[in-house]
Write a protein that holds these residues in place. Sequence first.
Motif, mmCIF file in Angstrom:
data_model
loop_
_atom_site.group_PDB
_atom_site.id
_atom_site.type_symbol
_atom_site.label_atom_id
_atom_site.label_comp_id
_atom_site.label_asym_id
_atom_site.label_seq_id
_atom_site.Cartn_x
_atom_site.Cartn_y
_atom_site.Cartn_z
ATOM 1 N N ALA A 157 0.845 -1.212 0.000
ATOM 2 C CA ALA A 157 0.000 0.000 0.000
ATOM 3 C C ALA A 157 0.870 1.247 0.000
ATOM 4 O O ALA A 157 0.673 2.179 0.761
ATOM 5 C CB ALA A 157 -0.956 -0.015 1.189
ATOM 6 N N ASN A 200 -0.753 -5.156 3.238
ATOM 7 C CA ASN A 200 0.425 -4.316 3.517
ATOM 8 C C ASN A 200 0.981 -4.706 4.873
ATOM 9 O O ASN A 200 0.232 -5.051 5.782
ATOM 10 C CB ASN A 200 0.026 -2.831 3.523
ATOM 11 N N LYS A 201 2.304 -4.589 5.016
ATOM 12 C CA LYS A 201 2.898 -5.066 6.281
ATOM 13 C C LYS A 201 2.566 -4.168 7.463
ATOM 14 O O LYS A 201 2.598 -4.606 8.600
ATOM 15 C CB LYS A 201 4.401 -5.280 6.133
ATOM 16 N N TYR A 246 3.085 5.246 4.237
ATOM 17 C CA TYR A 246 4.032 6.342 4.457
ATOM 18 C C TYR A 246 4.432 6.957 3.125
ATOM 19 O O TYR A 246 4.541 6.275 2.119
ATOM 20 C CB TYR A 246 5.275 5.895 5.242
ATOM 21 N N SER A 249 7.004 7.778 1.135
ATOM 22 C CA SER A 249 8.443 7.437 1.111
ATOM 23 C C SER A 249 9.294 8.577 0.575
ATOM 24 O O SER A 249 10.480 8.653 0.879
ATOM 25 C CB SER A 249 8.720 6.162 0.333
ATOM 26 N N LEU A 258 10.890 10.453 3.549
ATOM 27 C CA LEU A 258 11.574 9.711 4.619
ATOM 28 C C LEU A 258 12.802 10.461 5.141
ATOM 29 O O LEU A 258 13.163 10.361 6.317
ATOM 30 C CB LEU A 258 12.008 8.327 4.108
ATOM 31 N N ASP A 283 -0.417 -7.668 6.892
ATOM 32 C CA ASP A 283 0.453 -8.847 6.965
ATOM 33 C C ASP A 283 1.657 -8.632 6.053
ATOM 34 O O ASP A 283 1.654 -7.746 5.180
ATOM 35 C CB ASP A 283 -0.319 -10.103 6.519
ATOM 36 N N VAL A 306 4.047 -10.093 3.137
ATOM 37 C CA VAL A 306 4.071 -11.065 2.045
ATOM 38 C C VAL A 306 5.420 -11.770 2.062
ATOM 39 O O VAL A 306 6.471 -11.126 2.076
ATOM 40 C CB VAL A 306 3.881 -10.354 0.683
ATOM 41 N N PHE A 361 10.458 -0.597 -2.660
ATOM 42 C CA PHE A 361 11.925 -0.678 -2.695
ATOM 43 C C PHE A 361 12.563 -1.088 -1.370
ATOM 44 O O PHE A 361 11.951 -0.996 -0.309
ATOM 45 C CB PHE A 361 12.505 0.669 -3.143
ATOM 46 N N LEU A 387 17.833 4.543 4.655
ATOM 47 C CA LEU A 387 16.557 5.295 4.776
ATOM 48 C C LEU A 387 15.555 4.662 3.824
ATOM 49 O O LEU A 387 15.399 5.124 2.705
ATOM 50 C CB LEU A 387 16.727 6.764 4.368
ATOM 51 N N PHE A 429 19.518 11.726 -5.315
ATOM 52 C CA PHE A 429 18.374 12.536 -4.912
ATOM 53 C C PHE A 429 18.133 12.483 -3.394
ATOM 54 O O PHE A 429 18.038 13.503 -2.720
ATOM 55 C CB PHE A 429 17.171 11.937 -5.646
ATOM 56 N N GLY A 443 5.125 0.123 -9.832
ATOM 57 C CA GLY A 443 5.939 0.854 -8.861
ATOM 58 C C GLY A 443 7.391 0.417 -8.952
ATOM 59 O O GLY A 443 7.860 -0.023 -10.008
ATOM 60 N N ALA A 470 7.907 8.053 -7.357
ATOM 61 C CA ALA A 470 6.547 8.047 -6.823
ATOM 62 C C ALA A 470 5.565 8.488 -7.918
ATOM 63 O O ALA A 470 4.456 7.953 -8.028
ATOM 64 C CB ALA A 470 6.461 8.987 -5.625
ATOM 65 N N GLN A 471 6.017 9.454 -8.701
ATOM 66 C CA GLN A 471 5.155 9.987 -9.759
ATOM 67 C C GLN A 471 4.712 8.880 -10.727
ATOM 68 O O GLN A 471 3.528 8.755 -11.041
ATOM 69 C CB GLN A 471 5.974 11.039 -10.516
ATOM 70 N N ALA A 480 4.880 5.646 -10.105
ATOM 71 C CA ALA A 480 4.173 4.600 -9.344
ATOM 72 C C ALA A 480 2.678 4.940 -9.258
ATOM 73 O O ALA A 480 1.821 4.072 -9.422
ATOM 74 C CB ALA A 480 4.779 4.467 -7.947
ATOM 75 N N LYS A 494 8.053 22.206 -4.783
ATOM 76 C CA LYS A 494 8.213 20.899 -4.109
ATOM 77 C C LYS A 494 7.043 20.648 -3.144
ATOM 78 O O LYS A 494 6.487 19.546 -3.094
ATOM 79 C CB LYS A 494 9.546 20.880 -3.354
#
Length: 402
Positions: free
Chosen positions: A11, A35-36, A41, A43, A46, A77, A79, A108, A125, A163, A296, A314-315, A317, A375
């Motif tokens: 997720a 999702n775990k 979040y 990402s 981060l 959970d 995977v 990732f 990170l 980046f 993604g 992210a864009q 994804a 940004k």
Amino acid sequence: MSRPRVVILGAGYAGLKTAKELSKKNVEADIVLVNKNDYHYESTQLHEVAAGTEPASKITFNIVDVIDTKKVEFIKDTVVKVEKDDKKVLLENNGELSYDYLVMALGFESETFGIPGVDEFSLPLVNIKTAEAAQAHLDKMLSNYQQSKNELDLSIVVCGAGFTSIEYLGEITNRIPKLAKTMNFPMDKVKITCIEAMPTLLPMFSEKLGQFGIDVLKKRGVTFKVGTPIKEIKENTVVYEENGELKEVHAHTIIWTTGVKGSHVVGESGFAERRGRVMVEKDLRVEGYPDIFMIGDVSAVMDEESGRPFPTTAQIAIKQGEAAANNLARLLNNQPTEAFTFKSLGTVASIGNNVGMGQILGGKEVKGYMGSIVKKSIINKSLLDVGTAGTLLKKGRFDYYH
Ligand code: FAD
């Protein structure tokens, strides 16, 4: 006849967007999102948590608050593996989950490139846990100095100048001068070194723009070592090569931001992958597995224009999430799938709260304060994309005049 089951793994930007879009399409299918954690979040932010400029709560929100739980079942959970020939997913705690269609969006992980000592002696990170650990460690070292008077407590090495590294450096160079006052350590003893293997810094930007970012960070006290591949990380030591000689730099905080790879689950599940990424077909499905979408950071999509895969961001994804939902709905309605298309809206990096730099639509470059406004707008747009208007109001960036 039972309804087909669509299982979405992960997720993050890609998986959450797929779940949200598919649930709006009124398809005759059961949708399950795994999702775990029970939270999503951002990402892309981060580095702020790792630097301590934002708390984790600013970049996270509960998954069930943003999905339509009447249409999407959420399972918290981890995977373990996908048994793709038997069409089932193995979960750590909830046994097996069978699917008719699967969307893999597990994101990732840190890439060590096989360099010895990275896992043991440096801080990555890659998720909320690692970002919080990096922040706690940095704060502990800086506050130690008052008693230890050991200058290595005030020494930080950032491995990689991509980046993420630049954005992290932007945050810590904003925050450390403030901490120096409250924790009472001398700023002139703080040593921040950034080590990069490649000969050029920030190759995703024009030379002029890249130089702008580097100059901002140099003015804030960062030393860059370029064309100096890291060979090993030892306790409190980074070993790198410069002009054919092995050299060392010592620090009590070593941050590992040299790059990422796709989830290890992809390889464990036997997909043909390179660095955890699978080259997908035009409609984002996996060759030979018409029931599996890979999107993604676990996917690689060929950019026909450049002849190279698009960078994982992210864009893209989010756009892939939209496209996967669209193609799933088409398949469920016995229609042919459509090819994924992507036009980048640009790339903007932050250098702390009030400075940013990047290229936006049409190749226009922005930098400085204007860059930071752009940004923040991008962060806000992404919150709307994967969250709700309420998420944006609670977690958005509106401190434009900070
Ligand atoms: P992720 O966002 O990684 O989401 C994967 C999800 O799967 C997570 O929720 C995770 O918890 C879950 N998961 C993982 N493994 C399992 C498992 N085994 N079982 C269950 N769940 C699991 N991109 C940009 O476009 N712009 C930027 O400015 C930018 N800045 C960045 C800054 C930083 C510091 C970093 C690290 C990345 C940045 N990126 C940026 C890249 C961007 O974050 C990724 O490309 C993006 O997150 C990929 O989205 P995703 O949905 O594939 O994966």
